[in-house]
Scaffold this active site. Sequence first.
Site, PDB file in Angstrom:
ATOM      1  CG  ASP A  16     -17.747 -27.931  31.840  1.00 32.66           C
ATOM      2  OD1 ASP A  16     -17.937 -29.160  31.853  1.00 32.66           O
ATOM      3  OD2 ASP A  16     -18.632 -27.111  31.525  1.00 32.66           O
ATOM      4  CG  MET A  17     -13.189 -32.909  29.802  1.00 33.06           C
ATOM      5  SD  MET A  17     -13.964 -34.009  28.604  1.00 33.06           S
ATOM      6  CE  MET A  17     -12.540 -34.788  27.922  1.00 33.06           C
ATOM      7  CG  ASP A  25     -20.854 -21.981  34.011  1.00 35.17           C
ATOM      8  OD1 ASP A  25     -20.626 -22.411  32.861  1.00 35.17           O
ATOM      9  OD2 ASP A  25     -20.963 -22.725  35.005  1.00 35.17           O
ATOM     10  CG  ASP A  26     -18.867 -21.511  28.376  1.00 34.15           C
ATOM     11  OD1 ASP A  26     -17.967 -20.763  28.008  1.00 34.15           O
ATOM     12  OD2 ASP A  26     -19.283 -22.483  27.714  1.00 34.15           O
ATOM     13  CG  ASP A  79     -24.866 -30.093  32.229  1.00 30.10           C
ATOM     14  OD1 ASP A  79     -24.334 -29.491  33.183  1.00 30.10           O
ATOM     15  OD2 ASP A  79     -24.367 -30.140  31.090  1.00 30.10           O
TER      16      ASP A  79
HETATM   17  C1  DGJ Z   1     -21.476 -27.914  30.868  1.00 27.21           C
HETATM   18  C2  DGJ Z   1     -21.644 -27.781  32.354  1.00 27.21           C
HETATM   19  O1  DGJ Z   1     -22.062 -28.978  32.919  1.00 27.21           O
HETATM   20  C3  DGJ Z   1     -22.617 -26.645  32.624  1.00 27.21           C
HETATM   21  O2  DGJ Z   1     -22.876 -26.559  33.994  1.00 27.21           O
HETATM   22  C4  DGJ Z   1     -22.040 -25.374  32.094  1.00 27.21           C
HETATM   23  O3  DGJ Z   1     -20.871 -25.051  32.799  1.00 27.21           O
HETATM   24  C5  DGJ Z   1     -21.764 -25.526  30.612  1.00 27.21           C
HETATM   25  N1  DGJ Z   1     -20.967 -26.668  30.322  1.00 27.21           N
HETATM   26  C6  DGJ Z   1     -21.066 -24.294  30.092  1.00 27.21           C
HETATM   27  O4  DGJ Z   1     -20.684 -24.441  28.799  1.00 27.21           O
END
Ligand code: DGJ
Length: 734
Positions: free
Chosen positions: A482-483, A370-371, A552
């Site tokens: 993502d956004m 992920d990020d 989330d």
């Molecule tokens: C928002 C996403 O919904 C999360 O799952 C995660 O990827 C974060 N961004 C990472 O910044």
Amino acid sequence: MAIHFIEAQSLFLLQAGPSCYAIKLTEHGLPLHLYWGPALATPATGVDVVRLGDRAFSPTLAGAERGVSLDVLPQEFPTFGSSDFRQPALEVYQPQTGSRILALRYASHRIEAGKPALAGLPATFTEKPSDADTLTLVLEDKLLGLRVELLYTVFAHHPVITRSTRIVNGGSALLELRRALSASVDFNASFSHHQFVQLSGAWARERDTLCSSLRPGVQAVDSRRGTSSHQQSPFFALSELGASEEHGSVYGFNLVYSGNWIAQVELDQFASSRAQLGINPFDFSWQLEAGATFQTPEAVLVFSPEGLGGMSRALHRFYRRHLLPAAWRERPRPILVNNWEATYFDFNSDKLEAIATAGAELGVELFVLDDGWFGKRDDDRSSLGDWVVDRKKLPGGLNDLANRIKARGVEFGLWFEPEMVSADSDLYRDHPDWCIHVPSRARTEGRNQLILDFSRAEVREEIYQRIATLLRETPVTYVKWDMNRHFTEVGSAALPPSRQQETAHRYVLGLYDIMGRFSREFPHILFEGCSGGGGRFDPGILAYMPQIWTSDNSDAITRLRIQYGTSLAYPFSTMAAHVSAVPNHQVGRITPFRTRGDVAFTGAFGYELDLGALTPGEKTEVKRQTAFYKQVRPLLLSGDLYRLRSPFDSQEAAWMIVAADASEALVTHVTTLAEPNAPFRYLKLRGLDPKKTYRVSIGGTEAVIAGDVLLHSGLHVPAAGADFVSHQWHLTAV
Ligand code: DGJ
């Protein structure tokens, strides 16, 4: 052909699977809406009778006899200013004269097999011409040379009509569109007691199901945030008073669009209700040059005589076949582990490899990074746009990590946020005008970031090349797109002042362009949509990405509501859901590992925790979950959903997925709060074959029960004994 034009009555009858929709042309050339509901036997005698009555303060249509007023006629595509005072579907400003008056009249029509693609926009599709028929009803404003084409497609096997509008400036003067909706339906007064069902919420609590009575005036939900949004979903239903989950007429509306939208119903003085859906006219205008065409997004209209449940199943079947990327709709989605809640930004390659290795031992098939893997991104304050691997965290680079993980027998997936730029990034320093902004105004940041102006081809090109290069070089089989913020100071440096209000829609067109490009170049990659969870959960995204991170919020109990609401419109196969750690990071709740798995068993299942840090007992449960999930995965991807208990109504939730041939089902029940000295509980199942007998297995014990017993007497749910306890039964026909 499922569309008939009965010339003697100037009547169009559209047969949409087991439903029907009727339009009549008046002698004045106005298309009137006559009927939408259960199929009518041809020739539908009497359906074309239009009730008229002279009403005070409803002026007469010019050239018609008294009593004929647009204010009372049920129309297919109303405009404002010539006797209709209700909400219009189209507003066109005529700069040469300042006039906003339109007189759209029938010009011609075409009925064709199949369904045309919509220029620049995602839409539902046919695989062969016999899947659907399309009516194009052409209306014309002779004074302006303006042509409005109303497109209606009906599908042979679905109670679905799709609608969109094509607006062609056939005159010689510039026109300005100020409103261009996709669909407008005037229901007669017998619908005035319908309930308005909407999906509303916020970040981490998306798509609560809300139901309210129609009242005189306009009832609207919309988004002005630039995306379809967490706050409202581009969906609504009108459900007959007294309709329930399984009974009664329900009309569903969904927009294939990911930007600003509006959905509204106006109940007028004579109890007619006008339902409308389309691009939000708020902060929208579009300069339509002579010869230019504007295509609206597609609205999906569905009729169900079997309550909200029937509506959902109809939409799910339809989307699985005619919206989701064809290559993915039946392809098993990998069980993944995502490192976000396990590490957030704090990781290195060894830590990631350890999570992937633990996953491999437990049956996980894909690791998602992920990020935080690029630039100097140790928190959310920098580096978006600089898609260069952070060698401090990953010294060997992405390829090395991907190969180490693949060597463990697990595929590799990667997170991107392609639409964004951090103020602290080389990209922003090099191109400060590449973001959405208004000159001389401060730039509002959200999560320390700005939105790249995807209405501009050169911006899209740069981002495409940066990301595509990585995808070409690295063995990636999954991308999380993502956004994470909404639009402010909406404007584009590339557009003249007169076109600034086109920015939001042009952005969405640019987004679809780049998403389409990625999916064409990388057909082997599974793209998962995400916008701070489920902030852009809409059919527009689903046309490119077969699954979306639903929220989330990964707490199993509050997720029940989110998944219930989401399932009103969207198939189980599209809702990504993960088992996460406890205490849960969003709400602090502690739930059993088993319950977390049972709730996350959608068509896109995974984990969001450090699998290496689990207890031996938890690891055994993960092994059971992954093995069982692989067994039922085809069912979860393609089965029909029946919602049995709503988490909005009680302290329990239950649902089941049934195979199309009723040979298999998975039933899940969750107690939210346990009740003392509770009654014995039964779930009357749905969708099974009453003539079949089923082997019912739950946690190692088995029983054999007749289908009719399960349908009519019910399945006994053991006492919960504690809060947050779940039960899951696998049924197989013997
Ligand atoms: C928002 C996403 O919904 C999360 O799952 C995660 O990827 C974060 N961004 C990472 O910044």
